[in-house]
Write an enzyme that holds these catalytic residues in place. Structure first.
Site, short mmCIF file in Angstrom:
data_model
loop_
_atom_site.label_atom_id
_atom_site.label_comp_id
_atom_site.label_asym_id
_atom_site.label_seq_id
_atom_site.Cartn_x
_atom_site.Cartn_y
_atom_site.Cartn_z
N ALA A 22 69.18 66.28 12.68
CA ALA A 22 70.53 65.74 12.94
C ALA A 22 70.56 65.01 14.29
O ALA A 22 71.17 63.94 14.41
CB ALA A 22 71.54 66.88 12.93
N GLY A 104 67.60 82.94 27.26
CA GLY A 104 66.50 82.67 28.20
C GLY A 104 66.35 81.18 28.45
O GLY A 104 66.13 80.72 29.58
N ASP A 129 69.25 86.47 17.08
CA ASP A 129 69.97 87.60 17.68
C ASP A 129 71.49 87.36 17.73
O ASP A 129 72.26 88.31 17.80
CB ASP A 129 69.48 87.86 19.11
CG ASP A 129 67.99 88.15 19.17
OD1 ASP A 129 67.41 88.44 18.12
OD2 ASP A 129 67.43 88.07 20.27
N GLY A 187 75.81 97.72 2.61
CA GLY A 187 76.44 99.01 2.29
C GLY A 187 75.72 100.17 2.94
O GLY A 187 75.64 101.27 2.36
N ARG A 247 61.89 107.89 5.37
CA ARG A 247 60.90 106.84 5.61
C ARG A 247 61.48 105.83 6.61
O ARG A 247 62.69 105.68 6.71
CB ARG A 247 60.59 106.08 4.31
CG ARG A 247 59.93 106.92 3.22
CD ARG A 247 58.48 107.24 3.55
NE ARG A 247 57.80 107.92 2.46
CZ ARG A 247 57.84 109.23 2.22
NH1 ARG A 247 58.57 110.02 3.00
NH2 ARG A 247 57.19 109.76 1.20
O1 F6P Z 1 65.05 86.64 20.34
C1 F6P Z 1 64.61 86.59 19.02
C2 F6P Z 1 63.68 87.74 18.73
O2 F6P Z 1 63.27 87.64 17.38
C3 F6P Z 1 64.23 89.14 19.02
O3 F6P Z 1 65.08 89.62 18.02
C4 F6P Z 1 62.96 89.91 19.16
O4 F6P Z 1 63.14 91.08 19.93
C5 F6P Z 1 62.06 88.95 19.85
O5 F6P Z 1 62.53 87.66 19.55
C6 F6P Z 1 60.60 89.04 19.46
O6 F6P Z 1 59.90 88.17 20.27
P1 F6P Z 1 58.42 87.71 20.01
O7 F6P Z 1 58.45 86.78 18.81
O8 F6P Z 1 58.03 87.03 21.25
O9 F6P Z 1 57.64 88.94 19.68
#
Ligand code: F6P
Length: 323
Positions: A22, A104, A129, A187, A247
């Site tokens: 896009a 970040g 996230d 659920g 599990r």
């Molecule tokens: O920030 C996205 C994410 O997938 C988080 O949910 C997870 O903790 C992290 O990145 C995993 O990071 P990496 O791919 O560097 O292991």
């Protein structure tokens, strides 16, 4: 604004390619030249750029990952690293840069803008996230949440057949958005998220009550928090209170891949256009997002300094519907 760059940084998220496509189409429609910076801030520091035209972004809207590749680069957290990036931006003659990423990425961009009089910077929220302040949803969240729901559905079949208790761990780092929404849609019986204190005794008691009223399976969705794999410890601790067959399933990076959903393709497209239009309008130091259906531009420092809260009503209905 004549020449702009675009990059993806941090964890990849499905829908990033829709956003790149896009942005490129919007740039070309406005007679801008656009280059792709490869491997996020690593490529920005090294000045690693490739020209982007219509051919480069053909047939990518349905692809997960990012065609530009990505990285988490600690060098960008040093002033020296950021000054190298600013020098590369100048060498590449960029007037603006679109940065697709999460907290970040925007933290890094805020520091870059403070260190150097550089190109205009506009962010686009891309993170499974969904923890970025200034947008209801980040690109990639919907696909990852749907992946988690599919996993919960599949596990429910086997949990029900064996009358078992399952702990399903989802990603999300320090935020519980993925766990909460996938837990409601799947659920699930219980939720363990970083935003809340959890008592193992109380959690175990609620699981026991569920089986007592006739439930034939129980699923606890656990957000990974700071320590991925935490659900093994939770299962062990619950096991000290309950003598149930249980599990653990850790979904991990499965949630980050695969074709983006309709929602992520549409959001990626919407925000990709918005980011380039923001640059053309002369904006800088902000992140485009969607809040309550409106397009917004939030100062970059707010996106990572302010905490995006979980939706209290969704949290309430999780409990109401899981009882
Ligand atoms: O920030 C996205 C994410 O997938 C988080 O949910 C997870 O903790 C992290 O990145 C995993 O990071 P990496 O791919 O560097 O292991």
């Amino acid at each position: 604004m004549r020449r702009i760059g675009i990059l993806t940084s941090g964890g990849d998220a499905p829908g990033m390619n829709a956003c790149i496509r896009a942005a490129v189409r919007t740039a070309l429609a406005n007679n801008l030249t656009i280059v792709g910076i490869r491997r996020g801030y690593t490529g920005l520091i090294g000045g690693d750029a490739v020209p982007l035209d219509r051919t480069a972004i053909r047939n990518i809207i349905h692809l997960g990952g990012t065609i530009l590749e990505t990285s988490r680069n600690p060098e960008f957290y040093t002033r020296e690293g950021r000054l190298k990036a600013a020098a590369a931006i100048e060498r590449l003659k960029l007037d603006g840069v679109v940065l697709i990423g999460g907290e970040g990425t925007f933290h890094g961009a805020t520091m870059l803008a403070a260190d150097a009089d550089t190109a205009a910077l506009v962010g686009v929220p891309g993170s499974i996230d969904n923890d970025v302040y200034g947008t209801d949803y980040c690109i990639g969240f919907d696909t990852a949440a749907n992946c988690a729901v599919q996993a919960i559905d599949r596990i429910r079949d086997t949990a029900r057949s064996h009358e078992r208790l399952f702990f399903i761990e989802v990603m999300g780092r320090t935020a519980g958005f993925l766990a909460l929404e996938s837990g409601i849609a799947g659920g699930a019986e219980e939720l363990v998220i970083p935003e809340e204190e959890v008592s193992m005794a109380r959690l175990s008691e609620r699981i026991r009550e569920g089986f007592t009223i006739g439930k034939k399976s129980a699923i606890v969705v656990v957000a990974e928090g700071e320590t991925p794999g935490i659900s093994f410890r939770i299962a062990r601790e619950v096991g000290e209170h309950l003598d149930f067959d249980s599990r653990v399933v850790v979904l991990g990076h499965l949630q980050r891949g695969g074709p983006p959903t309709l929602r992520d393709r549409v959001l990626g497209s919407l925000l990709g256009v918005a980011a380039v239009e923001a640059l053309i309008e002369g904006r800088s130091g902000c992140m485009v997002g969607e809040v309550g259906g409106d397009l917004t531009c939030t100062p970059l420092e707010d996106t990572w300094q302010k905490k995006k809260p979980l939706d209290k009503n969704l949290r309430r209905i999780f409990t109401l519907l899981s009882e």
